[in-house]
Design an enzyme around this catalytic site. Structure first.
Site, PDB file in Angstrom:
ATOM      1  N   HIS A  62       0.854  -1.179   0.000  1.00  0.00           N
ATOM      2  CA  HIS A  62       0.000   0.000   0.000  1.00  0.00           C
ATOM      3  C   HIS A  62       0.893   1.233   0.000  1.00  0.00           C
ATOM      4  O   HIS A  62       2.110   1.133   0.161  1.00  0.00           O
ATOM      5  CB  HIS A  62      -0.959   0.002   1.193  1.00  0.00           C
ATOM      6  N   HIS A  64       1.284   3.864   2.034  1.00  0.00           N
ATOM      7  CA  HIS A  64       1.688   4.605   3.223  1.00  0.00           C
ATOM      8  C   HIS A  64       3.205   4.807   3.177  1.00  0.00           C
ATOM      9  O   HIS A  64       3.942   3.954   2.677  1.00  0.00           O
ATOM     10  CB  HIS A  64       1.292   3.865   4.501  1.00  0.00           C
ATOM     11  N   ASP A  66       5.716   4.595   5.154  1.00  0.00           N
ATOM     12  CA  ASP A  66       6.703   3.669   5.722  1.00  0.00           C
ATOM     13  C   ASP A  66       6.877   2.401   4.890  1.00  0.00           C
ATOM     14  O   ASP A  66       7.654   1.524   5.264  1.00  0.00           O
ATOM     15  CB  ASP A  66       6.361   3.320   7.177  1.00  0.00           C
ATOM     16  N   HIS A  67       6.210   2.342   3.727  1.00  0.00           N
ATOM     17  CA  HIS A  67       6.357   1.186   2.846  1.00  0.00           C
ATOM     18  C   HIS A  67       6.877   1.555   1.458  1.00  0.00           C
ATOM     19  O   HIS A  67       7.188   0.665   0.663  1.00  0.00           O
ATOM     20  CB  HIS A  67       5.029   0.447   2.711  1.00  0.00           C
ATOM     21  N   HIS A 140      -7.015  -2.346   5.693  1.00  0.00           N
ATOM     22  CA  HIS A 140      -6.218  -1.359   6.413  1.00  0.00           C
ATOM     23  C   HIS A 140      -6.924  -0.013   6.284  1.00  0.00           C
ATOM     24  O   HIS A 140      -8.045   0.068   5.784  1.00  0.00           O
ATOM     25  CB  HIS A 140      -4.805  -1.336   5.814  1.00  0.00           C
ATOM     26  N   ASP A 211       0.203  -4.770   7.439  1.00  0.00           N
ATOM     27  CA  ASP A 211      -0.736  -3.647   7.538  1.00  0.00           C
ATOM     28  C   ASP A 211      -2.165  -4.061   7.225  1.00  0.00           C
ATOM     29  O   ASP A 211      -2.744  -3.691   6.214  1.00  0.00           O
ATOM     30  CB  ASP A 211      -0.275  -2.492   6.646  1.00  0.00           C
ATOM     31  N   HIS A 269       7.249  -5.656  10.939  1.00  0.00           N
ATOM     32  CA  HIS A 269       6.472  -4.413  11.040  1.00  0.00           C
ATOM     33  C   HIS A 269       6.045  -4.135  12.486  1.00  0.00           C
ATOM     34  O   HIS A 269       4.878  -4.011  12.807  1.00  0.00           O
ATOM     35  CB  HIS A 269       5.235  -4.482  10.130  1.00  0.00           C
TER      36      HIS A 269
END
Length: 308
Positions: A62, A64, A66-67, A140, A211, A269
Site C-alpha cells: 500500500h 503509506h 513507511d512502505h 487497512h 498492515d 512491522h
C-alpha cells in the site's frame, strides 16, 4: 534451485537507528523480487552486499510512507547499470501516481523501462518460469494487498535404473519421459512416463502480509506457506489500538500461521514503541498459538528449501 528471503527492514511507522522500515527481498536463483521498500532499504541491501540493481519486480502492499519512501532511491540507483529488461512495479491504486510524481519531481535519470501495474482485483499479477505471484485483499486504513509467490509442481524424480531395466536407451527418450511423453523402447513396447517417473513434487510458497486487521480469509490465501512474513505490530494489551488502526497483534498473526498450516512464520512491522528487548513480549504471545514464531531483525536471512 535456491530460494531465500532477506529482511531489509522490520520496523513500522518510523525508522529507528537499529530498525529500518518494512522491506523484504526474495531471491529465486537469478530472479529478485522486492516486497515493499521502506526507508533504509538501500542501506540493508548495501550491507548485505546483494547484487540488487536488476530487481525483476517490486510488489507494494500500500502507499503509506513507511512502505514506499525507499523506492525512489532504488529506481535511481538501478539506472547505474546497463539493463534492457523492464522493472515491473505492482501495487494498489495510487502507486502509479507516486512513481510518476517521484520521477518528475526528482528529475530521475532512468535508462530502462518501468512498467507500473495497479491492482484492482485479486488474482495472479505476475508470472515467471515455474512460478506466479498472486495478490489478495487486506483491510487497512487505505487499500492494501498481500502477496504470495508460488511455484508450480515439479516433475517427479526419474528412475534411471528402472529405465535401463525396461530397455530404454540413454538419450532423448529419457528426456521425453521426463517431459511426460510416452515412448517406444528397444523392444518395441510402449513405456509410459509413470513407469519411470515418480509423483509430482510440490513447489515452494512465500507469503507477505502486512498492515491489516485480522481477517480469517488471510489464512486461506497463505495456506501451506513455506515462509510466511506477517506483521505483528502490537502486543495483547494494545488490541484495541490495533483494531482502531487496522493492524494485528502478534497473537492474531500466529492464528493465521496456525490456521494456514504455514511451515514457518516470521513477524515483521513492529510498532516503534517496542525496543528490541520488548519484542520478546510479542514473540512469547505469538508462540502460545504458533510455537515456531520467529522475530525478524534487519538483514535476517531465511533459506526456503524444497520440502523433499
Amino acid at each position: 534451485m535456491n530460494m531465500e528471503a532477506f529482511v531489509l527492514g522490520c520496523g513500522g511507522m518510523m525508522p529507528l537507528p537499529y530498525r529500518h522500515l518494512t522491506s523484504v527481498l526474495l531471491r529465486r536463483d537469478g530472479d529478485l523480487f522486492l516486497f515493499d521498500g521502506g526507508e533504509g532499504t538501500q542501506v540493508s541491501l548495501k550491507r548485505l552486499n546483494l547484487k540488487w540493481k536488476k530487481i525483476n519486480a517490486i510488489f507494494v502492499s500500500h502507499t503509506h510512507a513507511d512502505h514506499v519512501t525507499g523506492l525512489p532511491g532504488i529506481l535511481m540507483l538501478s539506472a547505474q547499470v546497463d539493463r534492457t529488461e523492464p522493472l515491473y512495479i505492482f501495487g494498489p491504486p495510487k502507486i502509479a501516481e507516486y512513481i510518476e510524481t517521484s520521477r518528475k519531481v526528482l528529475d530521475m535519470y532512468i535508462n530502462y523501462p518501468i512498467i507500473v501495474k495497479e491492482i484492482t482485483a485479486p488474482g495472479v499479477v505476475y508470472e515467471g518460469d515455474g512460478f506466479y505471484v498472486r495478490a489478495f485483499p487486506l483491510e487497512h486504513t487505505k487499500v492494501c494487498v498481500g502477496y504470495t509467490l508460488e511455484e508450480l509442481d515439479r516433475p517427479g524424480e526419474f528412475n534411471p535404473e528402472e529405465a535401463e531395466r525396461l530397455n530404454i536407451p540413454r538419450g532423448p527418450l529419457w528426456g521425453k519421459l521426463q517431459k511426460g511423453e510416452s515412448i517406444i523402447n528397444s523392444d518395441g513396447i510402449e513405456i509410459k512416463p509413470e513407469q519411470v517417473v515418480g509423483k509430482a513434487r510440490s513447489g515452494r510458497k512465500f507469503s507477505f502480509v502486512t498492515d491489516t486487521m485480522y481477517l480469517p480469509s488471510i489464512a486461506k490465501e497463505v495456506q501451506g506457506s513455506d515462509l510466511l512474513i506477517c506483521e505483528g505490530m502490537f502486543a495483547d494489551d494494545c488490541a484495541d489500538q490495533a483494531k482502531e488502526k487496522k493492524h494485528m497483534t502478534s497473537r492474531q498473526s500466529a492464528v493465521i500461521a496456525r490456521d494456514s498450516g504455514s511451515k514457518k512464520m516470521a513477524l515483521i512491522h513492529y510498532s516503534p514503541r517496542y525496543t528490541d528487548k520488548d519484542l520478546e513480549i510479542l514473540a512469547a504471545q505469538a508462540r502460545e498459538v504458533y510455537p515456531g514464531t520467529i522475530l525478524t531483525k534487519d538483514r535476517m536471512h531465511f533459506e526456503i528449501p524444497y520440502e523433499d
